[in-house]
Design a protein around this motif. Structure first.
Motif, PDB file in Angstrom:
ATOM      1  N   SER A   1      -4.378   1.478  -2.390  1.00 26.42           N
ATOM      2  CA  SER A   1      -4.198   2.880  -2.067  1.00 26.42           C
ATOM      3  C   SER A   1      -5.549   3.460  -1.655  1.00 26.42           C
ATOM      4  O   SER A   1      -6.592   2.940  -2.054  1.00 26.42           O
ATOM      5  CB  SER A   1      -3.648   3.650  -3.275  1.00 26.42           C
ATOM      6  OG  SER A   1      -3.384   4.986  -2.930  1.00 26.42           O
ATOM      7  N   VAL A   2      -5.506   4.528  -0.861  1.00 27.33           N
ATOM      8  CA  VAL A   2      -6.730   5.234  -0.507  1.00 27.33           C
ATOM      9  C   VAL A   2      -7.060   6.146  -1.697  1.00 27.33           C
ATOM     10  O   VAL A   2      -6.845   7.356  -1.669  1.00 27.33           O
ATOM     11  CB  VAL A   2      -6.588   6.007   0.822  1.00 27.33           C
ATOM     12  CG1 VAL A   2      -7.895   6.729   1.156  1.00 27.33           C
ATOM     13  CG2 VAL A   2      -6.209   5.061   1.954  1.00 27.33           C
TER      14      VAL A   2
ATOM     15  N   MET B   1      -2.901   2.024   9.423  1.00 27.05           N
ATOM     16  CA  MET B   1      -1.977   2.704   8.515  1.00 27.05           C
ATOM     17  C   MET B   1      -2.542   3.990   7.915  1.00 27.05           C
ATOM     18  O   MET B   1      -1.910   4.598   7.048  1.00 27.05           O
ATOM     19  CB  MET B   1      -1.566   1.765   7.371  1.00 27.05           C
ATOM     20  CG  MET B   1      -0.738   0.575   7.819  1.00 27.05           C
ATOM     21  SD  MET B   1       0.955   1.064   8.235  1.00 27.05           S
ATOM     22  CE  MET B   1       0.914   0.906  10.002  1.00 27.05           C
ATOM     23  N   LEU B   2      -3.706   4.451   8.364  1.00 26.86           N
ATOM     24  CA  LEU B   2      -4.306   5.672   7.832  1.00 26.86           C
ATOM     25  C   LEU B   2      -3.653   6.884   8.485  1.00 26.86           C
ATOM     26  O   LEU B   2      -3.625   6.998   9.716  1.00 26.86           O
ATOM     27  CB  LEU B   2      -5.818   5.674   8.082  1.00 26.86           C
ATOM     28  CG  LEU B   2      -6.621   6.715   7.319  1.00 26.86           C
ATOM     29  CD1 LEU B   2      -6.557   6.454   5.815  1.00 26.86           C
ATOM     30  CD2 LEU B   2      -8.074   6.712   7.789  1.00 26.86           C
TER      31      LEU B   2
ATOM     32  N   ASP C   1      -9.130   1.406  -1.990  1.00 26.21           N
ATOM     33  CA  ASP C   1      -9.646   1.574  -0.627  1.00 26.21           C
ATOM     34  C   ASP C   1     -10.124   3.022  -0.517  1.00 26.21           C
ATOM     35  O   ASP C   1      -9.597   3.813   0.251  1.00 26.21           O
ATOM     36  CB  ASP C   1      -8.547   1.249   0.397  1.00 26.21           C
ATOM     37  CG  ASP C   1      -9.064   1.224   1.828  1.00 26.21           C
ATOM     38  OD1 ASP C   1     -10.289   1.076   2.034  1.00 26.21           O
ATOM     39  OD2 ASP C   1      -8.233   1.361   2.747  1.00 26.21           O
TER      40      ASP C   1
ATOM     41  N   ARG D   1      -4.620   9.346   3.799  1.00 22.21           N
ATOM     42  CA  ARG D   1      -3.982   8.403   2.876  1.00 22.21           C
ATOM     43  C   ARG D   1      -3.346   7.270   3.659  1.00 22.21           C
ATOM     44  O   ARG D   1      -3.275   7.285   4.874  1.00 22.21           O
ATOM     45  CB  ARG D   1      -2.902   9.108   2.041  1.00 22.21           C
ATOM     46  CG  ARG D   1      -3.417  10.152   1.091  1.00 22.21           C
ATOM     47  CD  ARG D   1      -4.356   9.541   0.050  1.00 22.21           C
ATOM     48  NE  ARG D   1      -4.887  10.553  -0.828  1.00 22.21           N
ATOM     49  CZ  ARG D   1      -4.520  10.708  -2.089  1.00 22.21           C
ATOM     50  NH1 ARG D   1      -3.616   9.931  -2.630  1.00 22.21           N
ATOM     51  NH2 ARG D   1      -5.080  11.651  -2.827  1.00 22.21           N
ATOM     52  N   SER D   2      -2.795   6.320   2.921  1.00 17.25           N
ATOM     53  CA  SER D   2      -2.120   5.190   3.546  1.00 17.25           C
ATOM     54  C   SER D   2      -0.651   5.523   3.780  1.00 17.25           C
ATOM     55  O   SER D   2      -0.006   6.148   2.932  1.00 17.25           O
ATOM     56  CB  SER D   2      -2.200   3.951   2.646  1.00 17.25           C
ATOM     57  OG  SER D   2      -1.511   2.862   3.243  1.00 17.25           O
TER      58      SER D   2
ATOM     59  N   GLU E   1       6.839  -2.248   7.244  1.00 21.65           N
ATOM     60  CA  GLU E   1       6.306  -0.896   7.392  1.00 21.65           C
ATOM     61  C   GLU E   1       7.454   0.108   7.325  1.00 21.65           C
ATOM     62  O   GLU E   1       8.482  -0.083   7.965  1.00 21.65           O
ATOM     63  CB  GLU E   1       5.603  -0.817   8.745  1.00 21.65           C
ATOM     64  CG  GLU E   1       5.007   0.495   9.099  1.00 21.65           C
ATOM     65  CD  GLU E   1       4.348   0.448  10.469  1.00 21.65           C
ATOM     66  OE1 GLU E   1       4.498   1.421  11.226  1.00 21.65           O
ATOM     67  OE2 GLU E   1       3.702  -0.577  10.805  1.00 21.65           O
TER      68      GLU E   1
ATOM     69  N   SER F   1       0.845  -1.185   0.000  1.00 24.43           N
ATOM     70  CA  SER F   1       0.000   0.000   0.000  1.00 24.43           C
ATOM     71  C   SER F   1       0.879   1.233   0.000  1.00 24.43           C
ATOM     72  O   SER F   1       1.987   1.234   0.552  1.00 24.43           O
ATOM     73  CB  SER F   1      -0.920  -0.005   1.222  1.00 24.43           C
ATOM     74  OG  SER F   1      -1.883   1.022   1.113  1.00 24.43           O
TER      75      SER F   1
ATOM     76  N   GLY G   1     -10.822   4.476   2.742  1.00 24.63           N
ATOM     77  CA  GLY G   1      -9.748   4.280   3.708  1.00 24.63           C
ATOM     78  C   GLY G   1     -10.111   3.337   4.847  1.00 24.63           C
ATOM     79  O   GLY G   1      -9.373   3.238   5.826  1.00 24.63           O
TER      80      GLY G   1
ATOM     81  N   THR H   1      -7.485   0.526   5.349  1.00 18.17           N
ATOM     82  CA  THR H   1      -6.248   1.180   5.792  1.00 18.17           C
ATOM     83  C   THR H   1      -6.359   1.634   7.249  1.00 18.17           C
ATOM     84  O   THR H   1      -5.421   1.456   8.032  1.00 18.17           O
ATOM     85  CB  THR H   1      -5.921   2.355   4.852  1.00 18.17           C
ATOM     86  OG1 THR H   1      -5.825   1.850   3.510  1.00 18.17           O
ATOM     87  CG2 THR H   1      -4.632   3.036   5.237  1.00 18.17           C
ATOM     88  N   ARG H   2      -7.506   2.182   7.611  1.00 18.21           N
ATOM     89  CA  ARG H   2      -7.727   2.606   9.002  1.00 18.21           C
ATOM     90  C   ARG H   2      -7.691   1.399   9.926  1.00 18.21           C
ATOM     91  O   ARG H   2      -7.052   1.429  10.981  1.00 18.21           O
ATOM     92  CB  ARG H   2      -9.071   3.336   9.128  1.00 18.21           C
ATOM     93  CG  ARG H   2      -9.373   3.812  10.558  1.00 18.21           C
ATOM     94  CD  ARG H   2     -10.754   4.439  10.669  1.00 18.21           C
ATOM     95  NE  ARG H   2     -11.841   3.492  10.412  1.00 18.21           N
ATOM     96  CZ  ARG H   2     -12.267   2.567  11.285  1.00 18.21           C
ATOM     97  NH1 ARG H   2     -11.693   2.446  12.467  1.00 18.21           N
ATOM     98  NH2 ARG H   2     -13.262   1.759  10.978  1.00 18.21           N
TER      99      ARG H   2
END
Length: 182
Positions: free
Chosen positions: A83-84, A118-119, A107, A130-131, A148, A47, A110, A113-114
């Motif tokens: 990706s967001v 990772m948001l 996504d 975003r991510s 990460e 991501s 998001g 991702t949230r």
């Protein structure tokens, strides 16, 4: 996310080509779930902050695309880029990049991702939510390995890249293969 954790159950709003729709834009909405993407497969998920952005378009997405056979040799069934961004953006980015092997996951809200923690806010770049850049090896919906980028925070002044690179994931897979063989 940590090794051994199950991915959250999320529904992704995607657009897929369907000639039955007809016209100049033959696409329809199709909901895809976490299970649709990850159940029964060993995959790479990476991501990134946004489609069409420099690092993502120059290094990360093309790097995973060109190394598809190396990943498959290590037992990876699919590679997903998330990706967001909404499905329209993700599909056009994949098309513009000439991507044939990596599959994109939008996504847009998001939510996924949230839920994986990772948001982040990228208001300093005018992006909004975003991510954070990360990658993972996912085995049947469970995190096998997590990569990460360091320094996760809102409005980070830089765009770290290295931990989530295709080269780093291939290095991990090669080492894991050696350990299994030993």
């Amino acid at each position: 996310m940590q090794t051994g954790q199950k991915l959250p159950d999320v529904t992704f709003r995607t657009r897929i080509r369907d000639e039955a729709v007809g016209g100049t834009n033959p696409f329809r909405w199709q909901d895809m779930t976490t299970a649709d993407y990850f159940a029964g497969k060993r995959v790479v998920l990476f991501s990134l902050p946004g489609a069409f952005t420099p690092t993502c378009s120059t290094y990360q997405l093309p790097g995973f695309e060109k190394n598809i056979e190396d990943f498959r040799a290590h037992g990876i069934d699919e590679i997903y880029c998330m990706s967001v961004n909404d499905s329209f953006v993700m599909n056009q980015w994949a098309k513009a990049q000439g991507i044939e092997n990596v599959k994109v996951i939008p996504d847009g809200s998001g939510e996924f991702t949230r839920r994986v923690g990772m948001l982040v806010r990228k208001d300093n770049l005018g992006f909004g939510l975003r991510s954070w850049r990360y990658a993972a090896i996912i085995n049947n919906g469970v995190v096998e390995a997590w990569f990460e980028e360091p320094g996760i925070c809102d409005n980070h002044g830089e765009d770290p890249y290295g931990e989530s690179s295709p080269e780093n994931l291939l290095k991990y897979l090669a080492e894991a293969s050696k350990e299994v063989a030993a």
